[in-house]
Design a protein around this motif. Structure first.
Motif, PDB file in Angstrom:
ATOM      1  N   PHE A  85       0.814  -1.253   0.180  1.00 13.23           N
ATOM      2  CA  PHE A  85      -0.117   0.193   0.097  1.00 13.23           C
ATOM      3  C   PHE A  85       0.904   1.289   0.092  1.00 13.23           C
ATOM      4  O   PHE A  85       1.710   1.263   0.967  1.00 13.23           O
ATOM      5  N   ASP A  86       0.518   2.296  -0.964  1.00 19.22           N
ATOM      6  CA  ASP A  86       1.232   3.614  -0.774  1.00 19.22           C
ATOM      7  C   ASP A  86       0.524   4.305  -0.147  1.00 19.22           C
ATOM      8  O   ASP A  86      -0.368   4.932  -0.544  1.00 19.22           O
ATOM      9  N   ASN A  90      -2.202   6.928  -1.399  1.00 17.79           N
ATOM     10  CA  ASN A  90      -3.518   6.152  -0.691  1.00 17.79           C
ATOM     11  C   ASN A  90      -4.163   5.330  -1.832  1.00 17.79           C
ATOM     12  O   ASN A  90      -5.189   5.192  -2.418  1.00 17.79           O
ATOM     13  N   SER A  91      -3.199   4.227  -2.575  1.00 18.52           N
ATOM     14  CA  SER A  91      -3.422   3.344  -3.461  1.00 18.52           C
ATOM     15  C   SER A  91      -2.787   1.952  -2.946  1.00 18.52           C
ATOM     16  O   SER A  91      -1.732   1.722  -2.281  1.00 18.52           O
ATOM     17  N   LEU A  92      -3.488   0.998  -3.478  1.00 20.79           N
ATOM     18  CA  LEU A  92      -3.306  -0.470  -3.310  1.00 20.79           C
ATOM     19  C   LEU A  92      -2.120  -0.865  -4.250  1.00 20.79           C
ATOM     20  O   LEU A  92      -2.345  -0.646  -5.349  1.00 20.79           O
ATOM     21  N   CYS A  93      -0.984  -1.536  -3.818  1.00 27.32           N
ATOM     22  CA  CYS A  93      -0.040  -2.020  -5.103  1.00 27.32           C
ATOM     23  C   CYS A  93      -0.590  -3.508  -5.194  1.00 27.32           C
ATOM     24  O   CYS A  93      -0.548  -4.530  -4.318  1.00 27.32           O
ATOM     25  N   LEU A 103      -0.404  -0.035  -9.434  1.00 24.77           N
ATOM     26  CA  LEU A 103      -1.180   0.763  -8.187  1.00 24.77           C
ATOM     27  C   LEU A 103      -2.698   0.970  -8.371  1.00 24.77           C
ATOM     28  O   LEU A 103      -3.100   1.460  -9.690  1.00 24.77           O
ATOM     29  N   LYS A 105      -6.300   2.669  -7.896  1.00 23.80           N
ATOM     30  CA  LYS A 105      -6.812   3.739  -6.895  1.00 23.80           C
ATOM     31  C   LYS A 105      -8.254   3.659  -7.313  1.00 23.80           C
ATOM     32  O   LYS A 105      -8.537   3.197  -8.168  1.00 23.80           O
TER      33      LYS A 105
END
Length: 121
Positions: A85-86, A90-93, A103, A105
């Protein structure tokens, strides 16, 4: 950014520490006594963690394999050095079957988009 309360300030004559058969291990700061270790368990308060620094947390799964949870200097949550998670974006990897990273979003309207990660996150 720390939302935990700070530890109380102590002066040499305002702090005491003791062991008692009824109160267990206790500490007294500025006249307020706190029982920390008693026969029924360990009693900690949020302020006990206000100055705790953990560069990583290690876990052992039910198969006995060690796993490490960490946050990189780029504010990316990793598990076993794999980006998850970044926190900045605010994004899932997510990884594709071929190993490429994306990523994921979501917009304010709920629309999902994926962006290929050019470098290791």
């Amino acid at each position: 950014m720390n939302k935990l309360p700070n530890r109380p300030n102590m002066t040499p004559l305002s702090a005491q520490f003791g062991v008692d058969p009824y109160y267990g291990v206790w500490g007294r700061t500025n006249g307020i006594q706190r029982n920390m270790l008693q026969p029924d368990g360990i009693h900690l308060s949020p302020e006990d963690f206000s100055d705790l620094f953990l560069p990583a947390i290690n876990f052992i799964d039910d198969q006995g394999v060690n796993h490490q949870l960490a946050i990189t200097e780029n504010q990316v949550l990793t598990v076993d050095d794999a980006s998850i998670f970044d926190l900045k974006e605010n994004s899932l990897c997510l990884s594709s079957p071929s190993g490429q990273k994306f990523l994921l979003k979501v917009s304010n309207t709920g629309q999902l988009s994926a962006e290929k990660v050019a470098e290791t996150v």
